[in-house]
Design a protein around this motif. Sequence first.
Motif, mmCIF file in Angstrom:
data_model
loop_
_atom_site.group_PDB
_atom_site.id
_atom_site.type_symbol
_atom_site.label_atom_id
_atom_site.label_comp_id
_atom_site.label_asym_id
_atom_site.label_seq_id
_atom_site.Cartn_x
_atom_site.Cartn_y
_atom_site.Cartn_z
ATOM 1 N N GLN A 90 -21.791 -49.019 19.896
ATOM 2 C CA GLN A 90 -21.327 -49.914 18.817
ATOM 3 C C GLN A 90 -20.851 -49.101 17.614
ATOM 4 O O GLN A 90 -19.844 -49.442 16.971
ATOM 5 C CB GLN A 90 -22.460 -50.860 18.420
ATOM 6 N N THR A 91 -21.632 -48.027 17.316
ATOM 7 C CA THR A 91 -21.218 -47.191 16.179
ATOM 8 C C THR A 91 -19.865 -46.526 16.453
ATOM 9 O O THR A 91 -18.965 -46.507 15.592
ATOM 10 C CB THR A 91 -22.289 -46.111 15.939
ATOM 11 N N MET A 92 -19.727 -46.001 17.696
ATOM 12 C CA MET A 92 -18.455 -45.379 18.065
ATOM 13 C C MET A 92 -17.331 -46.406 18.044
ATOM 14 O O MET A 92 -16.199 -46.111 17.608
ATOM 15 C CB MET A 92 -18.568 -44.752 19.457
ATOM 16 N N ASN A 93 -17.624 -47.629 18.510
ATOM 17 C CA ASN A 93 -16.609 -48.683 18.508
ATOM 18 C C ASN A 93 -16.167 -49.009 17.094
ATOM 19 O O ASN A 93 -14.971 -49.226 16.824
ATOM 20 C CB ASN A 93 -17.174 -49.918 19.217
ATOM 21 N N GLU A 94 -17.145 -49.041 16.184
ATOM 22 C CA GLU A 94 -16.808 -49.325 14.792
ATOM 23 C C GLU A 94 -15.943 -48.211 14.202
ATOM 24 O O GLU A 94 -14.968 -48.458 13.487
ATOM 25 C CB GLU A 94 -18.103 -49.493 13.989
ATOM 26 N N GLU A 95 -16.335 -46.952 14.554
ATOM 27 C CA GLU A 95 -15.533 -45.834 14.069
ATOM 28 C C GLU A 95 -14.115 -45.886 14.634
ATOM 29 O O GLU A 95 -13.136 -45.621 13.923
ATOM 30 C CB GLU A 95 -16.207 -44.520 14.473
ATOM 31 N N LEU A 96 -14.014 -46.236 15.936
ATOM 32 C CA LEU A 96 -12.685 -46.346 16.539
ATOM 33 C C LEU A 96 -11.867 -47.455 15.889
ATOM 34 O O LEU A 96 -10.649 -47.331 15.706
ATOM 35 C CB LEU A 96 -12.825 -46.594 18.049
ATOM 36 N N ARG A 97 -12.573 -48.576 15.600
ATOM 37 C CA ARG A 97 -11.854 -49.683 14.963
ATOM 38 C C ARG A 97 -11.307 -49.264 13.599
ATOM 39 O O ARG A 97 -10.158 -49.557 13.248
ATOM 40 C CB ARG A 97 -12.791 -50.881 14.798
ATOM 41 N N VAL A 98 -12.145 -48.511 12.814
ATOM 42 C CA VAL A 98 -11.706 -48.056 11.497
ATOM 43 C C VAL A 98 -10.539 -47.081 11.644
ATOM 44 O O VAL A 98 -9.528 -47.172 10.930
ATOM 45 C CB VAL A 98 -12.876 -47.399 10.748
ATOM 46 N N ARG A 99 -10.698 -46.165 12.640
ATOM 47 C CA ARG A 99 -9.624 -45.180 12.829
ATOM 48 C C ARG A 99 -8.347 -45.851 13.341
ATOM 49 O O ARG A 99 -7.232 -45.442 12.984
ATOM 50 C CB ARG A 99 -10.070 -44.107 13.813
ATOM 51 N N GLU A 122 -26.379 -48.958 20.846
ATOM 52 C CA GLU A 122 -26.166 -48.794 19.408
ATOM 53 C C GLU A 122 -25.153 -47.682 19.128
ATOM 54 O O GLU A 122 -24.299 -47.812 18.244
ATOM 55 C CB GLU A 122 -27.502 -48.487 18.730
ATOM 56 N N GLU A 123 -25.265 -46.583 19.913
ATOM 57 C CA GLU A 123 -24.304 -45.495 19.733
ATOM 58 C C GLU A 123 -22.893 -45.960 20.072
ATOM 59 O O GLU A 123 -21.919 -45.616 19.376
ATOM 60 C CB GLU A 123 -24.704 -44.316 20.619
ATOM 61 N N GLU A 148 -33.657 -46.514 26.076
ATOM 62 C CA GLU A 148 -32.505 -45.610 26.143
ATOM 63 C C GLU A 148 -31.201 -46.395 26.183
ATOM 64 O O GLU A 148 -30.207 -46.006 25.559
ATOM 65 C CB GLU A 148 -32.634 -44.724 27.381
ATOM 66 N N LEU A 149 -31.193 -47.529 26.934
ATOM 67 C CA LEU A 149 -29.984 -48.353 26.988
ATOM 68 C C LEU A 149 -29.670 -48.954 25.627
ATOM 69 O O LEU A 149 -28.506 -49.023 25.206
ATOM 70 C CB LEU A 149 -30.163 -49.463 28.028
ATOM 71 N N GLU A 150 -30.748 -49.410 24.937
ATOM 72 C CA GLU A 150 -30.522 -49.970 23.598
ATOM 73 C C GLU A 150 -29.971 -48.904 22.663
ATOM 74 O O GLU A 150 -29.061 -49.170 21.863
ATOM 75 C CB GLU A 150 -31.838 -50.535 23.053
ATOM 76 N N SER A 151 -30.561 -47.686 22.761
ATOM 77 C CA SER A 151 -30.057 -46.603 21.915
ATOM 78 C C SER A 151 -28.602 -46.291 22.246
ATOM 79 O O SER A 151 -27.766 -46.112 21.349
ATOM 80 C CB SER A 151 -30.934 -45.363 22.112
ATOM 81 N N GLY A 152 -28.286 -46.248 23.571
ATOM 82 C CA GLY A 152 -26.899 -45.993 23.978
ATOM 83 C C GLY A 152 -25.959 -47.093 23.508
ATOM 84 O O GLY A 152 -24.816 -46.830 23.101
#
Length: 624
Positions: free
Chosen positions: A493-502, A490-491, A484-488
């Motif tokens: 990291q994905t959100m961070n990437e989206e924030l970085r793009v935004r 990854e989520e 669950e921690l690994e999944s969280g």
Amino acid sequence: MTHSDDSSANGLEQGLEDLLEFIRDSRGFDFTGYKRTSLARRIRKRMGECGLADYAAYRDLLEADAEEFRELFNTILINVTAFLRDTESWTFLQREVVPEFATAPAAHDEIRVWSAGCSSGEEAYSLAILFAEVLGIDECIRRLKIYGTDVDEEALREARAGVYSAKSLDALSPQLREQYFEENGGRYAFRPDLRRRVIFGRHDITRDAPISRLDLLVCRNTLMYFNAEAQSQIVERFHFALRPGGHLFLGKAEMLLSETDRFDVESIRHRVFQRRAGEPGGTPHGATPLRLDAAMGQEVRDASRKRTVRDLALESAPFAVIALDAPGTVVTFNAQARSLFGLTPQDLGRPFRDLEVSYRPIELRSLIEQAQDEHRAVRVAAVERRKPTGEQQYLDVLVQPLTGGGGAPVGVMMAFTDCTLSTRLQTEVQRIRQDLETAYEALQSTNEELETTNEELQSSIEELETTNEELQSTNEELETTNEELESGNEELQTMNEELRVRTAELDEAHAFLSGVMASIAAGVVVLDAELRVRSWNRGAEDLWGLRFAEVEHQQFFSLDFGLPIAELLGVVELCISTHRRTEPLRLDAVNRIGRAIVCAVVCSPLDRLEGGVVLLMEETHKEA
């Protein structure tokens, strides 16, 4: 062993006894009848888990911590049980014992069964299954009543619940499991209709009164924990509890060799015994007293002939006979009596009480009174007598009252039968039996010790298996948490990437907007819903001489610069209320260098900032 070693051992034994008395007086659990070796081993095991080596220190812990009592009882009371434990013995019970209840004449009567030391209830429910398989479920619901008892309240709570894991039912066939248990969430509950025929309660077989009128009593691998004295008392209670002909089912390490006068053996291999229907001992009742015919209707010659035959029969009898009349006078005795007691013809007609035989080798006068008062024969077996040669002799004595034709007492006959040989043989057999019982008890004690040790090992194995399952369950939970921690992660990291793009897009848009705002020569001011300055471009700085840093987040209508902003308030409110762009408003103003100018102001609504407006201010020429 030295004197100091003896003193140390005695001190440990006394410490154990003091601890047992404390437990008995404070908690009502009497373990004093348990075997000391296994009991001391179990207590020391618990003391070791608490880090204590002294009985006195452990007693202090028991006084201070009430929860420790529960842990100690769970350690002493080894609750090792299972459904149909020792399957062969249960099969014998099902085939040879239980069918008797189906064919009994009083088939309408209640069947009473007691499972003593039932632990968590598997044994009691096994009995219910056994009877249901033989008699049928409907018949069991109507007639069967099973009592399950134990001293362990925690085990009784599990028994009353009647819910077990799938592993506990491994000994049952799939058909029995499906017929007698209902699955619920991975656990199995005993069927309710039969469950109502099983009653559980706390009972101490060493102290409490037994359940009575039993047809079957099951007490398996419980007696082996008690010493010989306690076992004898318990078996005495079991004998009282059973009906004549009732069955006793013991564990494979338990026997009843010393109880053969009260129990018959049905199967020594499977430890099934039956209470004897009739109790031994006592004087037989219903013996018909001898009657003498007083009426002599026959001829004298026939009477004489019969009397001669009677006298010859009496004289040649192989046992001694003495006859008295009603007042207690010696009437006759035969040759055996003369030889045995040294009687002579001069003793005829004498009061019997004056003869030595009346009180030696046994007090016969009281027996004569008892026989006459109760109108029945009185028998005394194996009366010891010392011959003149010093040799021991044993006699069976029978005192028989004699009555006439009308039932009136006319005298007493006493018969003395020599049973020396049979008594000696019986004594020898008894001695040999005692030797065998002693040897067997020693063997049984060793067997019980081994069985106890085996159950302790089994208990320890089950504890280790439980601990292992708990560790495995904890490990699985940790694995799940890690995933669950690994999944969280990854989520995130994905959100961070989206924030970085935004953020990059926002920076780009901000740079673009800043460039646009900077390229506009006119002054542009953006106000939010509360009319605070959110944007102030370079054209506004050049026009009025105020930098953005000086006016940011300031109330626009509180600023002081060359534009008469008070006159703009109505225009701004109109724009906010109508959400429409206003016509240019020309105001006389003073720019940053103090020169008088005419400033055209246009107010536009700002859709992205609800309630906000954009002010466009541009210097114009005065109209002619």
